[in-house]
Design a protein around this motif. Structure first.
Motif, short mmCIF file in Angstrom:
data_model
loop_
_atom_site.label_atom_id
_atom_site.label_comp_id
_atom_site.label_asym_id
_atom_site.label_seq_id
_atom_site.Cartn_x
_atom_site.Cartn_y
_atom_site.Cartn_z
N GLY A 73 57.43 -63.61 39.62
CA GLY A 73 56.07 -64.01 39.94
C GLY A 73 54.96 -63.00 39.70
N ASP A 74 55.27 -61.85 39.10
CA ASP A 74 54.23 -60.82 39.00
C ASP A 74 53.09 -61.20 38.07
OD1 ASP A 74 55.35 -58.74 40.77
OD2 ASP A 74 56.99 -58.72 39.33
N ASN A 75 53.38 -61.90 36.98
CA ASN A 75 52.29 -62.34 36.10
C ASN A 75 51.39 -63.34 36.81
OD1 ASN A 75 53.21 -60.82 33.89
ND2 ASN A 75 54.55 -62.48 33.20
N ALA A 95 64.55 -67.08 42.52
CA ALA A 95 63.36 -66.45 41.95
C ALA A 95 62.11 -67.00 42.63
CB ALA A 95 63.30 -66.69 40.45
N ILE A 96 62.07 -68.30 42.83
CA ILE A 96 60.91 -68.92 43.47
C ILE A 96 60.80 -68.51 44.94
CG2 ILE A 96 59.90 -71.12 44.16
CD1 ILE A 96 59.56 -70.35 41.18
N GLU A 97 61.92 -68.43 45.63
CA GLU A 97 61.90 -67.97 47.02
C GLU A 97 61.31 -66.57 47.12
OE1 GLU A 97 65.04 -67.20 50.72
OE2 GLU A 97 65.74 -68.05 48.82
N ARG A 98 61.73 -65.68 46.23
CA ARG A 98 61.23 -64.31 46.26
C ARG A 98 59.75 -64.26 45.86
NH1 ARG A 98 65.68 -60.55 43.30
NH2 ARG A 98 64.08 -58.98 43.79
N SER A 99 59.35 -65.09 44.91
CA SER A 99 57.96 -65.13 44.48
C SER A 99 57.05 -65.65 45.60
CB SER A 99 57.81 -66.03 43.24
OG SER A 99 58.49 -65.47 42.13
N ARG A 100 57.51 -66.68 46.29
CA ARG A 100 56.71 -67.20 47.41
C ARG A 100 56.54 -66.16 48.50
NH1 ARG A 100 59.73 -73.12 47.57
NH2 ARG A 100 58.38 -74.16 46.01
N ALA A 101 57.58 -65.39 48.75
CA ALA A 101 57.47 -64.33 49.76
C ALA A 101 56.43 -63.30 49.34
CB ALA A 101 58.84 -63.67 49.97
N LYS A 102 56.41 -62.96 48.06
CA LYS A 102 55.39 -62.04 47.56
C LYS A 102 53.99 -62.62 47.74
CE LYS A 102 57.83 -59.59 43.81
NZ LYS A 102 57.79 -59.33 42.36
N ALA A 103 53.85 -63.91 47.44
CA ALA A 103 52.55 -64.54 47.55
C ALA A 103 52.05 -64.53 49.00
CB ALA A 103 52.61 -65.97 47.02
N VAL A 104 52.95 -64.80 49.92
CA VAL A 104 52.57 -64.78 51.34
C VAL A 104 52.14 -63.37 51.74
CG1 VAL A 104 53.45 -64.99 53.70
CG2 VAL A 104 54.00 -66.75 51.99
N ALA A 105 52.91 -62.39 51.33
CA ALA A 105 52.59 -61.00 51.68
C ALA A 105 51.25 -60.57 51.10
CB ALA A 105 53.70 -60.07 51.19
N ALA A 106 50.92 -61.09 49.91
CA ALA A 106 49.68 -60.70 49.25
C ALA A 106 48.51 -61.61 49.60
CB ALA A 106 49.89 -60.71 47.73
N GLY A 107 48.79 -62.68 50.34
CA GLY A 107 47.75 -63.65 50.63
C GLY A 107 47.26 -64.36 49.38
N SER A 108 48.17 -64.58 48.43
CA SER A 108 47.82 -65.17 47.13
C SER A 108 47.99 -66.69 47.17
CB SER A 108 48.71 -64.60 46.03
OG SER A 108 48.46 -65.26 44.80
#
Length: 251
Positions: A73-75, A95-108
């Motif tokens: 999810g970095d791009n 991959a999607i589970e990890r990307s969603r966690a990043k989005a939540v952490a970043a408020g994205s």
């Protein structure tokens, strides 16, 4: 960069695809048909791919944006941080589970979803995208999957949408088994029915691998020593692989 299904190669053979789901779970996976194994994710940078950053800086990304095979999810997170509306999918649930966690952490606000690249509309991918970013997914598909994917994008894209593809160049075939050809002629033929190519340039794609890690995963083939000349290393010791940068417009 993920499509976990087994794919046919362009010579009619049948090679096992990487187990992307296991890879994103942190498990060791087979890499090729011999005894090579790794728990590394070669394309993981924990940052956006510089070629994607370059496209955005040049004004070549217009929302809403669809990222295909988004991996971790970095791009997508980067593009959203630049103010774009972004939907990103991957076939690997982990991959999607990890990307969603990043989005939540970043408020994205990125929308991450599990989807099949060859059945975008049926997988629930919405429509109206003006830009599609494919950072190292296309070369994971066999010839039939590639045709279905490129044709299926029409159903979810707005008229005149732009497609940006970063894809292995054919020279890597001597070191990596690929499910379909990635020479210039083959890629142009794959795109021609639905997309008009505006740019097709040889570039280099940054990986998360050191040169030693690359040699372990893709050992030199007898008689193909010159292939090492295609692999460069950046100032941080990361391997740069020869890629195509393609921009195409929906016809």
């Amino acid at each position: 960069m993920t499509d976990p299904r087994t794919a046919h190669d362009h010579q009619g053979g049948h090679e096992p695809a990487l187990d992307f789901e296991a890879m994103y779970q942190g498990r060791e996976v087979a890499f090729g048909t011999d005894d090579r194994r790794t728990d590394l994710i070669p394309w993981q940078l924990d940052a956006p791919q510089p070629l994607v950053v370059e496209l955005e800086a040049a004004g070549e990304i217009t929302g809403p944006v669809l990222e295909c095979g988004c991996g971790l999810g970095d791009n997508a997170l980067y593009l959203a941080g630049r103010g774009h509306e972004v939907t990103a999918f991957d076939a690997a649930p982990s991959a999607i589970e990890r990307s969603r966690a990043k989005a939540v952490a970043a408020g994205s606000p990125v929308t991450f979803m599990v989807a099949d690249a060859t059945e975008l509309h049926a997988s629930g991918v919405p429509g109206g995208f003006r830009t599609v970013v494919d950072s190292a997914m296309l070369h994971c598909l066999d010839a039939d999957q590639r045709r279905a994917y490129l044709a299926g994008l029409r159903q979810v894209c707005a008229p005149g949408a732009r497609l940006h593809v970063l894809c292995f160049r054919g020279e890597l075939a001597a070191r990596l088994q690929m499910p379909a050809a990635t020479d210039e002629r083959s890629l142009r033929e794959a795109l021609r029915d639905d997309w008009t190519i505006l740019r097709m340039e040889p570039r280099h794609y940054i990986t998360g691998l050191t040169h030693q890690e690359w040699q372990k995963l893709a050992p030199a083939v007898s008689g193909a020593a010159a292939q090492d000349d295609l692999v460069a290393v950046d100032e941080n010791g990361r391997v740069l692989l020869p890629f195509w940068q393609i921009t195409a417009e929906l016809t």
